[in-house]
Enzyme design. Structure first.
Site, PDB file in Angstrom:
ATOM      1  CE  LYS A 234      -3.631   2.325   2.600  1.00  0.00           C
ATOM      2  NZ  LYS A 234      -4.486   2.251   3.791  1.00  0.00           N
ATOM      3  CE  LYS A 287      -6.497   2.042  -0.572  1.00  0.00           C
ATOM      4  NZ  LYS A 287      -7.116   2.097   0.739  1.00  0.00           N
TER       5      LYS A 287
END
Ligand SMILES: [Zn+2]
Length: 362
Positions: A234, A287
């Site tokens: 992330k 992400k």
């Protein structure tokens, strides 16, 4: 064989031919729809920067979940907006927390839907960081004191204001997000969510060791069959902007770069994923999606676990904003963006377009 024997355009001639040779197929059953649950009843409050996405009270979330399922989308991921925030994220792990309530209600009313619980503390912390914040005392107030000396203050009050401001600034530059103590709260949150009916635990905080801590806590609570979908890579990203409005989770000071990843680092992303697999992740996620398609592709090439990608709020908001100006064809760009994520290698796509793309595909 080269041209003129080979003519690649032969297979592009009609829609049927193009469909026959399509290398990448999107189906609604690879989508996960994100939902933001808030207190109250009958609440559907649109997020300003995310047209079509709402904060939903539990009763409305149930309706939304039913619609999602009727469109052939098998799963939702839940985020919570608690009515109170504090310094230990009580709302995240309380058994009557907002996501716990939503999970119970949706499980009861829409039993077949897979419920993913985002596990993070930022939405429940008064300071908006993903972990416990330890303010480190500034080593010296030297700069602030010098301000007093340099400036000619008319009155003492003004001088004190100035000094207080400087001291506060120094403290905010010197905070630390405490890793290991945060793990205890994440583990506690995960067990509480799983007990409330969440099927898949998805930690998104980026603390070191959280997958292992969560796995251990779930197992000790007898929840051995609850899988973990780790937000393994992330990145600290400007594309999260609209989400912070949706989840009311913007950090009150500083940023998240001391725990989320630097967007420049592919090799480190692979180490993050490896570490999470080692700790027991059942699925992994990258992400955001579109600015990190190469990371998705590399993760797909290297690892055998189911791979998810999150098309984040900013990706959605950009398409929506441009479409509103008639600068792009909304539906076309929506589908193209989803195909690109699938083509890069993600088998699961978390997207605010889940419902709409399912309608297009249906
Ligand atoms: Zn967070």
């Amino acid at each position: 064989m080269a041209f003129p024997v080979t003519r690649l355009r032969r297979l592009r001639r009609t829609a049927e031919l193009r469909n026959l040779v399509s290398e990448t197929r999107l189906t609604p059953d690879s989508f996960v729809y994100p939902m933001f649950v808030c207190p109250g009843e009958g609440v559907r409050k649109e997020v300003r920067s995310m047209p079509g996405v709402c904060n939903l009270s539990v009763d409305e979330a149930v309706k939304e979940a039913r619609e999602v399922q009727s469109l052939g989308v098998p799963s939702v991921i839940l985020f919570g907006l608690p009515d109170k925030k504090d310094e230990i994220a009580t709302g995240a792990w309380a058994d009557d927390g907002i996501v716990q309530q939503a999970a119970q209600a949706i499980k009861r009313e829409v039993p077949g839907l897979i419920l993913i619980g985002d596990v993070c503390l930022c939405e429940y912390m008064s300071h908006g960081h993903c972990g416990i914040v330890k303010p480190a005392a500034p080593r010296s107030l030297g700069a602030a004191v010098r301000v007093m000396e340099d400036k000619k203050f008319d009155d003492m009050e003004q001088a004190i204001d100035e000094l207080t401001g400087q001291a506060k600034q120094l403290a905010e530059q010197n905070y630390e997000i405490v890793n290991d103590a945060t793990l205890e709260l994440l583990a506690r949150t995960s067990v509480s969510l799983a007990k409330a009916g969440i099927d898949i635990i998805a930690p998104s905080d980026m603390m070191d060791g959280r997958v292992g801590a969560i796995r251990k806590a779930l197992d000790e609570a007898g929840l051995i069959n609850t899988p973990i979908l780790s937000y393994a890579a992330k990145f600290a990203s400007g594309f999260y902007g609209p989400f912070r409005e949706a989840a009311d989770s913007a950090p009150q000071f500083g940023d998240r770069r001391s725990y989320q990843m630097d967007g420049a680092n592919m090799r480190e992303a692979m180490r993050e994923i490896e570490a999470d697999i080692e700790e027991g992740a059942d699925m992994i996620m990258v992400k955001p999606a579109m600015p990190y398609l190469d990371v998705i592709a590399e993760a797909h090439r290297r690892f055998g676990l189911p791979l998810a990608a999150y098309q984040v709020s900013g990706e959605y908001a950009m398409i929506e904003a441009a479409a509103r100006n008639n600068w792009i064809d909304r539906e076309r760009v929506m589908m193209e963006s989803l195909v690109s994520i699938r083509r890069a290698g993600a088998s699961i796509i978390l997207t605010y377009y889940a419902k709409e793309a399912a309608r297009v595909l249906g």
